[in-house]
Design a protein around this motif. Sequence first.
Motif, PDB file in Angstrom:
ATOM      1  N   LYS A 292      29.852  40.558  36.119  1.00 26.27           N
ATOM      2  CA  LYS A 292      29.469  41.792  36.794  1.00 26.27           C
ATOM      3  C   LYS A 292      30.678  42.470  37.437  1.00 26.27           C
ATOM      4  CE  LYS A 292      24.729  40.317  37.893  1.00 26.27           C
ATOM      5  NZ  LYS A 292      23.767  40.044  38.987  1.00 26.27           N
TER       6      LYS A 292
ATOM      7  N   THR B  39      32.073  45.516  35.825  1.00 29.07           N
ATOM      8  CA  THR B  39      31.253  46.725  35.703  1.00 29.07           C
ATOM      9  C   THR B  39      31.333  47.623  36.933  1.00 29.07           C
ATOM     10  OG1 THR B  39      29.258  45.667  36.603  1.00 29.07           O
ATOM     11  CG2 THR B  39      29.671  45.428  34.238  1.00 29.07           C
ATOM     12  N   ASP B  40      32.054  47.185  37.958  1.00 30.05           N
ATOM     13  CA  ASP B  40      32.176  47.939  39.208  1.00 30.05           C
ATOM     14  C   ASP B  40      33.411  48.839  39.127  1.00 30.05           C
ATOM     15  OD1 ASP B  40      32.378  48.908  41.768  1.00 30.05           O
ATOM     16  OD2 ASP B  40      32.264  46.965  42.770  1.00 30.05           O
ATOM     17  N   HIS B  41      33.203  50.152  39.128  1.00 28.39           N
ATOM     18  CA  HIS B  41      34.325  51.094  38.989  1.00 28.39           C
ATOM     19  C   HIS B  41      34.368  52.116  40.132  1.00 28.39           C
ATOM     20  CE1 HIS B  41      35.079  49.541  34.974  1.00 28.39           C
ATOM     21  NE2 HIS B  41      33.782  49.678  34.708  1.00 28.39           N
ATOM     22  N   GLU B  42      33.717  51.810  41.246  1.00 26.46           N
ATOM     23  CA  GLU B  42      33.583  52.797  42.314  1.00 26.46           C
ATOM     24  C   GLU B  42      34.923  53.257  42.873  1.00 26.46           C
ATOM     25  OE1 GLU B  42      31.523  53.339  46.750  1.00 26.46           O
ATOM     26  OE2 GLU B  42      30.950  51.645  45.471  1.00 26.46           O
TER      27      GLU B  42
ATOM     28  N   TYR C 125      31.098  39.812  41.837  1.00 28.79           N
ATOM     29  CA  TYR C 125      31.620  40.929  42.632  1.00 28.79           C
ATOM     30  C   TYR C 125      33.040  41.261  42.196  1.00 28.79           C
ATOM     31  CZ  TYR C 125      27.872  39.455  45.818  1.00 28.79           C
ATOM     32  OH  TYR C 125      26.661  39.101  46.360  1.00 28.79           O
ATOM     33  N   ASN C 126      33.353  42.553  42.198  1.00 27.06           N
ATOM     34  CA  ASN C 126      34.738  42.979  42.139  1.00 27.06           C
ATOM     35  C   ASN C 126      35.267  42.837  43.564  1.00 27.06           C
ATOM     36  OD1 ASN C 126      37.121  44.550  42.348  1.00 27.06           O
ATOM     37  ND2 ASN C 126      36.514  45.754  40.569  1.00 27.06           N
TER      38      ASN C 126
ATOM     39  N   TYR D 139      37.157  45.598  45.414  1.00 33.47           N
ATOM     40  CA  TYR D 139      36.345  46.732  45.840  1.00 33.47           C
ATOM     41  C   TYR D 139      35.414  46.360  46.995  1.00 33.47           C
ATOM     42  CZ  TYR D 139      38.025  49.193  41.691  1.00 33.47           C
ATOM     43  OH  TYR D 139      38.818  49.811  40.749  1.00 33.47           O
ATOM     44  N   GLU D 140      35.050  45.079  47.093  1.00 29.97           N
ATOM     45  CA  GLU D 140      34.278  44.655  48.263  1.00 29.97           C
ATOM     46  C   GLU D 140      35.122  44.766  49.533  1.00 29.97           C
ATOM     47  OE1 GLU D 140      31.103  44.064  48.421  1.00 29.97           O
ATOM     48  OE2 GLU D 140      30.913  44.382  46.250  1.00 29.97           O
TER      49      GLU D 140
ATOM     50  N   ARG E 126      34.979  48.348  50.590  1.00 31.77           N
ATOM     51  CA  ARG E 126      33.698  48.655  51.227  1.00 31.77           C
ATOM     52  C   ARG E 126      33.655  48.159  52.663  1.00 31.77           C
ATOM     53  NH1 ARG E 126      31.943  47.036  45.804  1.00 31.77           N
ATOM     54  NH2 ARG E 126      31.291  48.952  44.722  1.00 31.77           N
TER      55      ARG E 126
END
Length: 407
Positions: A188, A191-194, A236-237, A240-241, A244
């Motif tokens: 997963k 898939t995180d590209h925020e 989790y990426n 990117y966490e 956040r």
Amino acid sequence: MKFISVTFFKIILFVFCLSGFAQKPENFGFEVLSSTNSIPQYWQAMGDSYQVFSDSIHKMSGKYAASIKSKTKDGKYGSILSQFPNKFHGKKITLEGYIKTKDEKDFLAGLFIRLNKGETMVAVDTMAGREVKGTTDWKKYATTIDIKEADYIYVAGFVKGQGQAWFDDFRVLIDNEPIPDLMSESFKANTDHEFDENSNFSIEIINANQINNLYALSKAWGQLKYTNTKVAKGEYNWDYELFRALPIIKEKDFKNKLNQWVASFGVKQNNIPQNNYYLDFYPNVGNPIFQNEKAYEQMKFSDDGYRLLALFRYWNMIEYFFPYKHLIKKDWNQVLKQYIPEILEANTELSYQLTLMKLLAEVEDSHAGIYNPSIIALNDRGRKAPPLLVKFVENKAIVVKISDSYP
């Protein structure tokens, strides 16, 4: 707190932009060069009668190929070998790659693939009867074996006799699907590209309270990265966490927010899970492989979040895996506090790299360095070393030789 004891020689950290130690431990194309010897990164040279090195002239594609050349007349066997955990499911495993040879005497080359359960070999193929003989141009070869229950996969290019061989563009396939493709689709985290464009975090004037908050966040982030089972599974990426979580350092109730953030990832753990998305270890050696650490070559040096990420990555690598941390003269916790405001001030390419150089020097290990500094940093620091040979005698630098030219 120490969570694992690792026996290995040195941590060699490549730091450009935000790269950790290893982007792709496979390096099947031999494009990543070792910082400590002539062979491609993450590969091992086998056979004392042969020289193994990266060749930028004779290659099938890209910038480099791997080459094995005989050094003596009695060479029996030489190879360039890679080993990695067997984390795959399927019926057959294939090694394919290109080989070029130059024969001198009774020379042959080929591909090698082996599966091990612990120290026991459970399957092997050495292209027996199908070796490449004589002098040949680039050609693609492949070998396939049935997948059996195994802990590790070994792949290699090998030679026998007198001569030289070149190897390039290796691929390992499980049921005809390349390993990197299988790996990239199963997590997963990919898939995180925020925050692909920027971290969306900035801080203009930092105060002492915010430095302490960033210090606490870095330690909590690092502990979760290496001990949390969900993070280890690639759910989790983790970069990117961090982005956040960064805004909470400006909150008055930061401690409560931090505790809530940590608790949101489940029960606290103190052990490093196996099959870790961000971490692996070389079999029988123990050297950590910091994998899936994205380099962010397009990072803007003015981005505060990305610069903090670089600091937090490196500090936690040393915190958990550097075997000589106890020999660092400075308190490693204080180093983190010191460099939080310094990395935030380093908002240009030059100041960023100079700050990283200063940070690396705190480890007091000659293997730690920026092995691909930017042109800007090279122009600022200089491209030449002084023509002096210096040795330290009784803690004093003594010039023992002066050369006529600059290296």
